[in-house]
Design an enzyme around this catalytic site. Structure first.
Site, short mmCIF file in Angstrom:
data_model
loop_
_atom_site.label_atom_id
_atom_site.label_comp_id
_atom_site.label_asym_id
_atom_site.label_seq_id
_atom_site.Cartn_x
_atom_site.Cartn_y
_atom_site.Cartn_z
N HIS A 48 0.83 -1.20 0.00
CA HIS A 48 0.00 0.00 0.00
C HIS A 48 0.87 1.26 0.00
O HIS A 48 2.08 1.19 0.22
CB HIS A 48 -0.92 0.03 1.23
CG HIS A 48 -2.12 -0.86 1.10
ND1 HIS A 48 -2.08 -2.20 1.42
CD2 HIS A 48 -3.40 -0.62 0.69
CE1 HIS A 48 -3.27 -2.74 1.22
NE2 HIS A 48 -4.09 -1.79 0.78
N LYS B 297 -0.44 4.81 4.63
CA LYS B 297 -1.28 3.85 5.37
C LYS B 297 -0.65 3.58 6.73
O LYS B 297 0.55 3.30 6.82
CB LYS B 297 -1.44 2.55 4.58
CG LYS B 297 -2.43 1.59 5.22
CD LYS B 297 -2.77 0.44 4.28
CE LYS B 297 -3.75 -0.54 4.91
NZ LYS B 297 -5.03 0.09 5.29
#
Length: 264
Positions: A153, A157
């Site tokens: 990600h 995040k």
């Protein structure tokens, strides 16, 4: 359906607003929430699109009283505060937030006794189809295969492994009739020894603007099966969330997941 959207100035919030505005026959944006320190407070929720919606971004949670359903992809602490107000006013909730501890998950289940909730680590229709494929694969490949879950990600995040990666591990563990905590290997460093049979390993990448990549490896002798889902846009999460909202229209209470929404 009258919609409230939390995190209105964030990447996911803006995608939700754009998607809702694109379906005026099904949805009406009535509330756009953001935290009190946001520079977007007081601005039109559609300003980033060059549109005038007449809905100003606010930090007043009592504004939720005018909505039928809240869609929330923020942080656990914020989502739980929003949830309390939704229960107070009978507002349905779509929760795409990840990183809840056990107490947070219990609070969501408790709220489901009063209002209808869809709570899922990933709202993508494709991801939820992938979870079904993993369930089938795990039952077929229950012996003689080592399982590894990889996810990547963007650098912003804050929780790891991702909620989707954890759900993938849970699906596989459930197919083996065991709890994930008994099987999971979260980290590897130094002299780890040989891999333990039946374990589920997790690997994490954080960098750049990766929307979300997930691959589960079933590694056998002489072959390897890979089941992969890659997200290239947050639009898939927004469309799944709106589908979940429509699912809740006739539900008075209860906690549902995306498997229920999709009839899986």
């Amino acid at each position: 359906m009258k919609l409230a959207i939390a995190g209105a100035s964030g990447r996911m919030g803006r995608m939700l607003i754009e998607s809702a505005l694109a379906q005026p026959d099904a949805f009406e944006l009535v509330v756009a929430l953001d935290h009190s320190t946001s520079q977007s407070i007081g601005q039109d929720a559609g300003a980033f699109l060059g549109a005038r919606t007449g809905v100003m971004i606010t930090d007043d949670l009592q504004a939720l009283a005018s909505a039928d359903c809240l869609i929330d992809f923020t942080r656990p602490e914020g989502t739980l505060e929003h949830l309390k107000v939704c229960v107070e006013h009978g507002v349905k909730v779509i929760i795409g937030t990840t990183g809840f501890d056990d107490a947070g998950k219990q609070a969501i289940q408790k709220a489901g006794e009063s209002v209808a909730i869809v709570f899922a680590p990933n709202m993508s229709v494709g991801v939820n189809a992938t979870l079904k494929l993993l369930e089938v694969a795990a039952k077929i490949l229950a012996s003689g295969y080592d399982v590894e879950v990889f996810e990547a990600h963007h650098k912003h995040k804050v929780d790891a492994p991702s909620g989707t990666a954890l759900k993938m591990g849970e699906v596989i563990a459930n197919a083996w009739d065991k709890p994930l905590d008994e099987l999971a290997t979260w980290t590897r460093h130094g002299h780890t020894g040989a891999r333990e049979d039946g374990s589920i390993g997790f690997s994490v990448v954080r960098g750049g603007d990766i929307v979300g990549d997930h691959t589960v490896y079933f590694c056998g002798v002489g072959e390897r099966i890979e089941i992969t889902h890659r997200s290239t846009s947050r639009a898939t999460y927004a469309q799944g969330s709106l589908r979940a909202a429509r699912f809740l229209e006739d539900k008075p209470k209860g906690v549902y997941d995306m498997q229920a929404v999709l009839g899986l």
